[in-house]
Scaffold this motif. Structure first.
Motif, mmCIF file in Angstrom:
data_model
loop_
_atom_site.group_PDB
_atom_site.id
_atom_site.type_symbol
_atom_site.label_atom_id
_atom_site.label_comp_id
_atom_site.label_asym_id
_atom_site.label_seq_id
_atom_site.Cartn_x
_atom_site.Cartn_y
_atom_site.Cartn_z
ATOM 1 N N SER A 331 0.929 -1.387 0.114
ATOM 2 C CA SER A 331 -0.028 0.068 -0.035
ATOM 3 C C SER A 331 0.839 1.222 -0.079
ATOM 4 O O SER A 331 0.582 2.230 -0.743
ATOM 5 C CB SER A 331 -0.868 -0.189 1.192
ATOM 6 N N VAL A 332 2.076 1.211 0.564
ATOM 7 C CA VAL A 332 2.816 2.308 0.960
ATOM 8 C C VAL A 332 3.478 2.648 -0.636
ATOM 9 O O VAL A 332 3.792 3.798 -0.892
ATOM 10 C CB VAL A 332 4.002 2.137 1.962
ATOM 11 N N LYS A 333 3.766 1.590 -1.326
ATOM 12 C CA LYS A 333 4.417 1.839 -2.501
ATOM 13 C C LYS A 333 3.600 2.252 -3.883
ATOM 14 O O LYS A 333 4.274 2.932 -4.474
ATOM 15 C CB LYS A 333 5.095 0.343 -2.863
ATOM 16 N N GLU A 334 2.254 2.089 -3.330
ATOM 17 C CA GLU A 334 1.431 2.766 -4.553
ATOM 18 C C GLU A 334 1.151 4.276 -4.383
ATOM 19 O O GLU A 334 0.448 4.976 -5.230
ATOM 20 C CB GLU A 334 0.065 2.013 -4.405
ATOM 21 N N ILE A 335 1.523 4.711 -3.211
ATOM 22 C CA ILE A 335 1.678 6.287 -2.743
ATOM 23 C C ILE A 335 2.958 6.829 -3.005
ATOM 24 O O ILE A 335 3.801 6.564 -2.886
ATOM 25 C CB ILE A 335 1.322 6.361 -1.388
ATOM 26 N N ASN A 336 2.594 8.047 -3.860
ATOM 27 C CA ASN A 336 3.750 8.826 -4.267
ATOM 28 C C ASN A 336 4.379 9.743 -2.788
ATOM 29 O O ASN A 336 5.431 9.711 -2.752
ATOM 30 C CB ASN A 336 3.409 10.000 -4.880
ATOM 31 N N LYS A 337 3.346 10.135 -2.236
ATOM 32 C CA LYS A 337 3.746 10.942 -0.964
ATOM 33 C C LYS A 337 3.165 10.542 0.164
ATOM 34 O O LYS A 337 1.804 10.268 0.026
ATOM 35 C CB LYS A 337 3.521 12.549 -1.176
ATOM 36 N N PRO A 338 3.442 10.686 1.456
ATOM 37 C CA PRO A 338 2.888 10.121 2.519
ATOM 38 C C PRO A 338 1.294 10.797 2.949
ATOM 39 O O PRO A 338 0.475 10.167 3.448
ATOM 40 C CB PRO A 338 3.593 10.422 3.673
ATOM 41 N N HIS A 339 1.425 12.023 2.381
ATOM 42 C CA HIS A 339 0.122 12.919 2.530
ATOM 43 C C HIS A 339 -1.001 12.733 1.951
ATOM 44 O O HIS A 339 -1.882 12.813 2.133
ATOM 45 C CB HIS A 339 0.461 14.398 2.380
ATOM 46 N N GLU A 340 -0.646 11.665 0.771
ATOM 47 C CA GLU A 340 -1.889 11.442 0.290
ATOM 48 C C GLU A 340 -2.451 10.153 0.714
ATOM 49 O O GLU A 340 -4.015 10.182 0.692
ATOM 50 C CB GLU A 340 -1.467 10.652 -1.460
ATOM 51 N N PHE A 341 -1.950 9.425 1.544
ATOM 52 C CA PHE A 341 -2.843 8.317 2.307
ATOM 53 C C PHE A 341 -1.747 7.790 3.382
ATOM 54 O O PHE A 341 -0.771 7.006 3.074
ATOM 55 C CB PHE A 341 -3.107 7.213 1.224
ATOM 56 N N LEU A 342 -2.240 8.127 4.676
ATOM 57 C CA LEU A 342 -1.295 8.059 5.653
ATOM 58 C C LEU A 342 -1.526 6.644 6.596
ATOM 59 O O LEU A 342 -0.670 6.166 7.118
ATOM 60 C CB LEU A 342 -1.344 9.098 6.645
ATOM 61 N N PHE A 343 -2.787 6.152 6.287
ATOM 62 C CA PHE A 343 -3.105 4.957 7.117
ATOM 63 C C PHE A 343 -2.063 3.671 6.982
ATOM 64 O O PHE A 343 -1.651 3.247 7.865
ATOM 65 C CB PHE A 343 -4.401 4.483 6.660
ATOM 66 N N PRO A 344 -1.757 3.501 5.946
ATOM 67 C CA PRO A 344 -0.815 2.378 5.644
ATOM 68 C C PRO A 344 0.616 2.639 6.410
ATOM 69 O O PRO A 344 1.247 1.722 7.056
ATOM 70 C CB PRO A 344 -0.244 2.263 4.208
ATOM 71 N N TYR A 345 0.979 3.873 6.560
ATOM 72 C CA TYR A 345 2.321 3.980 7.207
ATOM 73 C C TYR A 345 1.974 3.751 8.599
ATOM 74 O O TYR A 345 2.759 3.286 9.527
ATOM 75 C CB TYR A 345 2.718 5.708 7.124
ATOM 76 N N TYR A 346 0.815 4.230 9.219
ATOM 77 C CA TYR A 346 0.587 4.094 10.623
ATOM 78 C C TYR A 346 0.362 2.633 10.898
ATOM 79 O O TYR A 346 0.835 2.168 11.927
ATOM 80 C CB TYR A 346 -0.852 4.818 11.033
ATOM 81 N N GLY A 347 -0.326 1.825 10.190
ATOM 82 C CA GLY A 347 -0.367 0.382 10.365
ATOM 83 C C GLY A 347 0.925 -0.112 10.269
ATOM 84 O O GLY A 347 1.212 -1.332 11.020
#
Length: 1087
Positions: A331-347
């Motif tokens: 999920s993190v790899k599909e995101i260019n920047k953390p601000h687009e979708f933070l939930f996977p970083y937190y999980g």
């Protein structure tokens, strides 16, 4: 039924084609269109109808045939229809590229769309529809700025172009300028009110982003009214219902989402939201199935990230941390920047924290914190990670920030308080109290652990009432309430049992027999023990002992309860019972060092020195010499051995003191912050005479011990006061004794009061010494030593007073009273039959009695003399006071007389001034009436006749001699005027003197005012200047003026004009001359 008519070539006939019955094979229609050379707009209408019916292949076949080279060549003159066909194909391939999930096919579709739009531009590069199509293509490719340029080209030519407006609205939405996007959507709707429902979708999304949720909902509902199967509108409304966080809203949202799924099963957003719903319902199989479908139908990065996140979260909840970590990473790899979708970083950080990978977890949580620096959950996680990494202060910093940001997060305050207990008890207490308040507001039950911690912290801050309230709140209802309410007093205890009541458990058995529930849950034992400890601190030892016994009744192995009961017995000097209780504790654990140390201390107080030393050694051996308390106890044993009451041996005393110092030093080496060891070392140094060093040690120990109720050390205060006393600093010693009494003993310790009295005695403060001893006698009335000391203090005070060279009668009377009290005290002690038991010598007491009686006789003589002297002084003072009062009365009478004289003088002066002013007004009125007749005549002399008249006027001394001859200079006239002024001044002085003499006779001479007018004018300072020159003339001014005028009439007739001018000049000259006179009245100028 919609139909189109294809005209037959070279005929007036038409071929009718029903649009709802188009043939499956588009070749038939194409043959007709080509054969009849039908207009291109019919080609476009038929193709669009195929597209509406879902016959995409037929749609594409007709449009591709309509854009072939043959058609272009045949319809070369028709530009718009050809461009429309090419733009339709471009839009079609743009749509295909937009929905394609495979990147290669996506790019191929975009290339074809670009080719068709470029071909349309070659036909007419200014066609707006072509530029709109290009903008849509660029927008689908993600090239927002180029798309905006294409739409602006159209809008510059036609600002109301609806497709361009909609395209530019999409551009602004992607830029995040939702207000601008909303305005463009609204403008498009105003230009063309029949826009499709997608326009309302755009308006609704803008409203939603701007926080205008109700307006957004209405926009989506309107779109759904226009198109009941609009999937986007259904999904948007469903999301809004789900975000309402209400059961009914969630139910409605899921119904809309299910309907959207039924209409179009491949909507990735609907699939993700359905998966999210089933995750919370625990249906992980459906979560995984829906998420995998969403991943298969979409190639959109953020959507795929949501799908991977749903999968990872599902495995995370099932405890499969390895697989959940992999999906979080995907999920993190599909995101260019953390601000687009933070939930996977937190999980991912949570999983890594669970797996013990603190560094990686720290990195992911910090990425979350970069986007949301005020996220409390992230701050709490970082705080725990830093604590695990050993960075306690940094962990406290993050937890403090989390608690500050979200003041409603009770867990944040609880975690923070637990970290602050060891460093800042006040801050920890506030954090615990805040957490308790938040739990209560949220309707949660406050854990017993939190309440216990709050109570203990209040206890440490000596806030005993608050601590008791919190402990009672933590305990709740139970048998302890009955015990604390004194409802058990009905159970009588006989005299023999009362001695051993701290070991008695019959009370609780009787309560059980009477139907009371004597239960104590295990999680409340610590709280109950702390409450008993608090009651003990408040000197409520009876209630504390009952609670300790209740704990032992339910949990007999709770050793600390035995030790506290032993401490209570020790405080009541019941050493035997205290020793028995400690032995009961040792039966539970024979090597419990605290129990052994306490037993040794009790044996030491019981004067069993050998057993005490063995017990202390056993306590030290039980901990392999690591128990500092046992070592300290051995040091205390050696110190007490050096100071025993028996006859001291200097060599043995020095040996014991050195051994005690060695043991204290050993403890300090092991534990540098052990205050008891430092205090013991200071005591040994003070015994050796090193007062400065011992004072520094005691001061440091006192500063370190202050502020903690669990570390009360009154001994160090007493030791420091002893040092001040030994150094002769009695004021500081008194202050230290008093502070120790107030802080630790509630001013009720007779021994410390004796220390204080001795200090006052040495400082020759006899009265303070006596008062202190009387307080001690009140506390210990059977202590005869205190009475003897009080008698000595009164005797010493009396002797020092009688030795004074100057003393008042009150002092002598006080001395007599003190001596009488001293005689009474010593007589009472002499009459006692057991003086030897208290260490008194009867002969010595009798000597004090005789000496006090001797002083009493002498004091009585001094009292009589002092009273006589006092009476004489009082009489002298009274006489002096009377003299002072008489002098003061005389002075006030003189001042009053002077004041009255001054006042009378002022009144006379004011009266005289008023009379003068009134008289002046009367004179002025008379003068006006006397001079009005003379002014009626005119002087008519000519310049030639001036000589004769001037001669006559010079004889009379008048001022008009200035005009005798025209050749006479003006300067001569001024000299003559000055001479005349001198004469007039002399005459004015005489007139003023006459005026003053005759002022009181003016009222009687009013009838003769006409005859004496000249005199009155002179008295007022207004006499005529001509009259002043002729002092010998007895006639009045009016007579002289009449004579002068009559003489002028005899000479010649007057010239009125000339005489008036001359008179004006003369009068002016007279005014100026008169102003120079110092005795003239200023009021004349005004007249």
């Amino acid at each position: 039924m919609a139909c189109v008519y294809i005209p037959v070539q070279n005929s007036e006939e038409e071929v009718r084609v029903a649009l709802d019955q188009l043939p499956r094979d588009a070749s038939d229609i194409l043959d007709i269109l080509k054969a009849e050379q039908a207009p291109l707009d019919l080609w476009l209408i038929i193709a669009r109808e195929y597209f509406k019916q879902g016959k995409i292949e037929q749609f594409r076949q007709i449009l591709e045939e309509g854009s072939s080279p043959e058609i272009d060549e045949y319809y070369a003159d028709i530009r718009y229809e050809r461009i429309a066909i090419l733009n339709a194909l471009g839009a079609y391939y743009t749509y295909l590229g937009k929905i394609e999930t495979k990147q290669r096919e996506k790019e191929e579709h975009f290339i074809l769309a670009t080719q068709y739009y470029n071909k349309a531009s070659r036909i007419d590069m200014h066609e707006p529809s072509t530029w709109v199509g290009k903008g849509q293509l660029l927008l689908a490719k993600g090239e927002v700025e180029q798309a905006s340029s294409a739409f602006k080209i159209v809008l510059e030519a036609d600002r109301d172009n609806v497709p361009a407006l909609l395209g530019q609205a999409c551009v602004e939405f992607n830029r995040g300028r939702f207000s601008d996007s909303l305005e463009l959507y609204k403008r498009a709707l105003q230009v063309y009110p029949d826009c499709p429902g997608a326009v309302r979708i755009g308006i609704g999304l803008c409203r939603y982003k701007l926080g205008q949720f109700e307006k957004a909902r209405r926009a989506f509902q309107r779109a759904l009214q226009l198109d009941p199967e609009n999937v986007e509108a259904l999904v948007a409304l469903a999301i809004m219902d789900l975000h309402a966080n209400e059961a009914s809203g969630i139910r409605k949202g899921m119904q809309k989402m299910q309907r959207a799924f039924e209409i179009y099963p491949y909507c990735a957003m609907a699939l993700n939201y359905l998966a999210n719903h089933f995750f919370f319902t625990g249906q992980h199989f459906l979560v995984e199935q829906l998420t995998e479908t969403a991943l298969a139908v979409t190639n959109h990065g953020p959507t795929k990230s949501h799908s991977y996140y749903n999968l990872a979260r599902s495995y995370h909840s099932k405890g499969d941390y390895e697989k959940s970590g992999l999906y979080y990473m995907a999920s993190v790899k599909e995101i260019n920047k953390p601000h687009e979708f933070l939930f996977p970083y937190y999980g991912l950080g949570q999983v890594q924290l669970k797996l013990g990978d603190f560094r990686s977890a720290l990195t992911n949580f910090e990425k979350v914190l970069e986007v949301y620096p005020d996220n409390c959950e992230t701050l709490k996680s970082l705080g725990h990670i830093y604590v695990q990494l050993g960075q306690i202060e940094k962990g406290q910093e993050f937890l403090k920030k989390a608690a500050k940001i979200d003041s409603r997060d009770d867990q944040a305050f609880t975690d923070l308080a637990e970290l602050l207990i060891s460093s800042d008890t006040s801050a920890a207490l506030e954090a615990f109290k805040t957490a308790r308040t938040l739990m209560k507001k949220g309707g949660l039950e406050v854990p017993i652990e939190v309440l216990n911690n709050i109570g203990v912290l209040h206890f440490e801050k000596e806030e005993f009432e608050w601590a008791q309230q919190v402990f009672m709140e933590a305990l709740g209802d139970g048998i302890w309430l009955t015990l604390l309410d004194n409802k058990v007093n009905i159970y009588a205890i006989d005299a023999s049992a009362s001695i051993l009541q701290y070991k008695d458990m019959q009370l609780f058995r009787r309560l059980e027999e009477d139907g009371h529930s004597v239960e104590l849950p295990w999680n409340k034992v610590t709280v109950l023990f702390n409450l008993a400890r608090l009651l003990e601190q408040l000197n409520n030892t009876e209630a504390a002992s009952i609670l300790y016994r209740l704990i032992l009744f339910k949990y007999p192995d709770y050793i600390d309860a035995y030790l506290r009961l032993a401490a209570i017995s020790k405080a009541r000097n019941n050493l035997q019972l205290s020793i028995e209780l400690v032995n009961e504790a040792l039966k539970v654990n024979g090597k419990y060092s605290n129990a052994l140390s306490m037993l040794g201390d009790l044996e030491l107080k019981n004067d069993d020195w050998v057993k005490a030393k063995e017990t202390f050694r056993a306590a030290s051996d039980a901990t392999d010499g690591k128990d500092s308390y046992a070592t300290l106890s051995l040091g205390n044993w050696n110190y007490y051995a050096a100071l025993r009451n028996e006859k001291r041996a200097p060599k043995l005393e020095a040996t014991h003191l050195e051994k005690a110092k060695e043991l204290y030093t050993r403890v300090l080496i092991q534990h540098t912050s052990n205050l008891y060891a430092a205090n013991g070392a200071g005591v040994v140094l003070a015994e050796k005479g090193h007062f400065d060093v011992s004072k520094d040690i005691f001061t440091q120990v006192q500063e370190a011990a202050s502020g903690s109720v669990f570390l009360q050390m009154p001994d160090v205060w007493i030791n420091l006061a002893h040092v001040y006393f030994a150094q002769g600093n009695f004021a500081l010693a008194v202050k230290m004794y008093q502070n120790c009494l107030r802080k630790f003993h509630y001013n009720t310790d007779a021994q410390i009061l004796l220390y204080l009295a001795r200090t006052h005695y040495e400082a020759e403060q006899w009265q303070d010494c006596k008062k202190t001893l009387l307080r001690a006698i009140h506390l210990a009335p059977s202590n005869y030593t205190l009475r003897f000391d009080a008698g000595v203090a009164m005797q010493k005070f009396s002797a020092s007073t009688l030795q004074k060279t100057k003393r008042t009668a009150d002092e002598v009377r006080s001395t007599v009273a003190e001596l009488e009290n001293a005689v009474r005290v010593f007589s009472q002690l002499s009459a006692g039959s057991n003086l030897h038991l208290h260490g008194f010598d009867e002969k010595k007491i009798n000597t004090h009695v005789e000496y006090c009686k001797h002083l009493l006789e002498a004091a009585k003589v001094h009292r009589e003399a002092a009273e006589r002297e006092e009476q004489q002084n009082r009489q002298r003072q009274e006489a002096a006071r009377q003299v002072a009062l008489a002098e003061e009365a005389r002075r006030k009478a003189e001042e009053q007389k002077k004041y009255l004289l001054e006042k009378r003088k002022q009144e006379d002066e004011q009266k005289r001034v008023r009379q003068l002013e009134e008289h002046f007004e009367r004179v002025k009125e008379q003068w006006k009436s006397s001079t009005s007749a003379s002014k009626r005549r005119e002087r008519t002399e000519n310049d030639e006749e001036e000589g004769g008249h001037s001669e006559k006027r010079r004889k009379k001394g008048g001022k008009r001699r200035r005009k005798d001859k025209s050749s006479r200079s003006r300067y001569d006239s001024h000299e003559e005027a000055d001479m005349m002024d001198d004469q007039e001044e002399q005459e004015d002085e005489d007139a003023n003197m006459n005026y003053r003499e005759t002022t009181h006779q003016m009222d009687d001479q009013d009838d003769a005012a006409g005859e004496n007018a000249q005199d009155l004018l002179a008295a007022a300072g207004l006499e005529d200047s001509d009259a002043e020159d002729e002092m010998a003339a007895p006639s009045s001014a009016a007579a002289r003026r009449r004579r002068a005028l009559s003489e002028s009439d005899d000479d010649e007739q007057p010239n009125p004009m000339r005489d008036n001018i001359d008179e004006l000049h003369d009068s002016d000259g007279e005014v100026r001359d008169d102003n120079d006179k110092p005795n003239e009245d200023a009021g004349f100028d005004d007249d």
